[in-house]
Design a protein around this motif. Structure first.
Motif, PDB file in Angstrom:
ATOM      1  N   ARG A 122      -6.527   6.207   3.390  1.00  0.00           N
ATOM      2  CA  ARG A 122      -6.363   4.955   2.633  1.00  0.00           C
ATOM      3  C   ARG A 122      -5.258   4.108   3.255  1.00  0.00           C
ATOM      4  O   ARG A 122      -5.435   2.908   3.498  1.00  0.00           O
ATOM      5  N   HIS A 123      -4.109   4.739   3.542  1.00  0.00           N
ATOM      6  CA  HIS A 123      -3.010   3.974   4.115  1.00  0.00           C
ATOM      7  C   HIS A 123      -3.257   3.623   5.579  1.00  0.00           C
ATOM      8  O   HIS A 123      -2.797   2.576   6.047  1.00  0.00           O
ATOM      9  N   ALA A 124      -4.004   4.442   6.303  1.00  0.00           N
ATOM     10  CA  ALA A 124      -4.394   4.064   7.664  1.00  0.00           C
ATOM     11  C   ALA A 124      -5.263   2.805   7.617  1.00  0.00           C
ATOM     12  O   ALA A 124      -5.138   1.930   8.485  1.00  0.00           O
ATOM     13  N   GLY A 125      -6.102   2.699   6.609  1.00  0.00           N
ATOM     14  CA  GLY A 125      -6.898   1.477   6.432  1.00  0.00           C
ATOM     15  C   GLY A 125      -6.030   0.264   6.146  1.00  0.00           C
ATOM     16  O   GLY A 125      -6.276  -0.826   6.672  1.00  0.00           O
ATOM     17  N   HIS A 126      -5.015   0.443   5.312  1.00  0.00           N
ATOM     18  CA  HIS A 126      -4.070  -0.649   5.087  1.00  0.00           C
ATOM     19  C   HIS A 126      -3.417  -1.045   6.403  1.00  0.00           C
ATOM     20  O   HIS A 126      -3.258  -2.236   6.699  1.00  0.00           O
ATOM     21  N   MET A 127      -3.052  -0.032   7.195  1.00  0.00           N
ATOM     22  CA  MET A 127      -2.396  -0.289   8.470  1.00  0.00           C
ATOM     23  C   MET A 127      -3.328  -1.005   9.441  1.00  0.00           C
ATOM     24  O   MET A 127      -2.876  -1.836  10.244  1.00  0.00           O
ATOM     25  N   ASP A 128      -4.633  -0.706   9.381  1.00  0.00           N
ATOM     26  CA  ASP A 128      -5.618  -1.434  10.200  1.00  0.00           C
ATOM     27  C   ASP A 128      -5.507  -2.933   9.946  1.00  0.00           C
ATOM     28  O   ASP A 128      -5.477  -3.738  10.878  1.00  0.00           O
ATOM     29  N   ILE A 129      -5.464  -3.288   8.674  1.00  0.00           N
ATOM     30  CA  ILE A 129      -5.418  -4.703   8.298  1.00  0.00           C
ATOM     31  C   ILE A 129      -4.086  -5.324   8.704  1.00  0.00           C
ATOM     32  O   ILE A 129      -4.054  -6.417   9.287  1.00  0.00           O
ATOM     33  N   LEU A 130      -2.982  -4.629   8.432  1.00  0.00           N
ATOM     34  CA  LEU A 130      -1.673  -5.172   8.805  1.00  0.00           C
ATOM     35  C   LEU A 130      -1.567  -5.376  10.307  1.00  0.00           C
ATOM     36  O   LEU A 130      -1.081  -6.414  10.773  1.00  0.00           O
ATOM     37  N   ARG A 131      -2.027  -4.399  11.062  1.00  0.00           N
ATOM     38  CA  ARG A 131      -1.949  -4.503  12.524  1.00  0.00           C
ATOM     39  C   ARG A 131      -2.796  -5.671  13.025  1.00  0.00           C
ATOM     40  O   ARG A 131      -2.365  -6.434  13.901  1.00  0.00           O
ATOM     41  N   GLU A 132      -3.978  -5.852  12.482  1.00  0.00           N
ATOM     42  CA  GLU A 132      -4.812  -6.976  12.903  1.00  0.00           C
ATOM     43  C   GLU A 132      -4.130  -8.306  12.594  1.00  0.00           C
ATOM     44  O   GLU A 132      -4.178  -9.245  13.397  1.00  0.00           O
ATOM     45  N   LEU A 133      -3.464  -8.384  11.446  1.00  0.00           N
ATOM     46  CA  LEU A 133      -2.750  -9.611  11.098  1.00  0.00           C
ATOM     47  C   LEU A 133      -1.555  -9.859  12.007  1.00  0.00           C
ATOM     48  O   LEU A 133      -1.198 -11.004  12.275  1.00  0.00           O
ATOM     49  N   ILE A 134      -0.926  -8.797  12.488  1.00  0.00           N
ATOM     50  CA  ILE A 134       0.253  -8.941  13.350  1.00  0.00           C
ATOM     51  C   ILE A 134      -0.130  -9.400  14.750  1.00  0.00           C
ATOM     52  O   ILE A 134       0.426 -10.361  15.275  1.00  0.00           O
ATOM     53  N   ASP A 135      -1.092  -8.702  15.381  1.00  0.00           N
ATOM     54  CA  ASP A 135      -1.386  -9.049  16.780  1.00  0.00           C
ATOM     55  C   ASP A 135      -2.868  -9.037  17.138  1.00  0.00           C
ATOM     56  O   ASP A 135      -3.211  -9.140  18.317  1.00  0.00           O
ATOM     57  N   GLY A 136      -3.714  -8.883  16.158  1.00  0.00           N
ATOM     58  CA  GLY A 136      -5.157  -8.907  16.421  1.00  0.00           C
ATOM     59  C   GLY A 136      -5.761  -7.588  16.852  1.00  0.00           C
ATOM     60  O   GLY A 136      -6.971  -7.485  17.015  1.00  0.00           O
TER      61      GLY A 136
END
Length: 161
Positions: free
Chosen positions: A140-154
């Motif tokens: 679940r938190h890895a999924g959150h991190m997927d979204i955060l990482r995409e927002l940071i640098d794509g």
């Protein structure tokens, strides 16, 4: 741990947890300290805060629940997603590594039907249940991190570079 698709139940569950743990760490690769700490939601969620939280819950579920002793936390465990400026990135990543290692020792030492009692809940849990729960929590938190990482640098995907 070697991943195999024909392992027994315990090894299969542990391999699944390890895969998601590695994805969590992979989300940090290539980012600078500011990017790792950057609050990306109105509640302040950051990549590094999620790693700190996952370390704390690994200690809680796998170590304390089954009678072990976690290392002393330098933060309030009820506020484990916040990362202050005086908490170096390396300290939090190393904390996650130690939590994983402590959890792995518990997993290796206990049978799947071993019963533990989390101090913060009035229930008993098996190691099997705990492994499934922590796979869910980490994924679940890895999924959150997927979204955060995409927002940071794509960057997207679940593989480390």
């Amino acid at each position: 741990m070697t991943t195999t698709y024909f392992a027994g139940e315990k090894d299969t569950l542990h391999a699944s947890l390890d895969r998601h743990r590695d994805i969590v760490l992979g989300k940090l690769d290539g980012l600078d300290d500011e990017q790792l700490r950057r609050p990306m939601t109105p509640t302040g969620t950051s990549l590094l805060g999620l790693v700190k939280h996952l370390a704390a819950v690994e200690y809680g579920w796998f170590v304390e629940t089954f009678g072990g002793e976690a290392e002393p936390f330098w933060f309030d465990p009820h506020d484990d997603m916040r990362v202050s400026r005086d908490e170096p990135t390396e300290r939090i990543v190393a904390f996650y590594g130690r939590a994983r290692a402590a959890a792995d020792r518990s997993i290796a030492a206990l049978p799947l039907d071993a019963e533990g009692r989390p101090a913060w809940r009035d229930i008993g849990v098996s190691l099997r249940w705990t492994l499934v729960h922590m796979i869910e929590e980490t994924a679940r938190h890895a999924g959150h991190m997927d979204i955060l990482r995409e927002l940071i640098d794509g960057a997207t995907g679940d593989r480390r570079p």
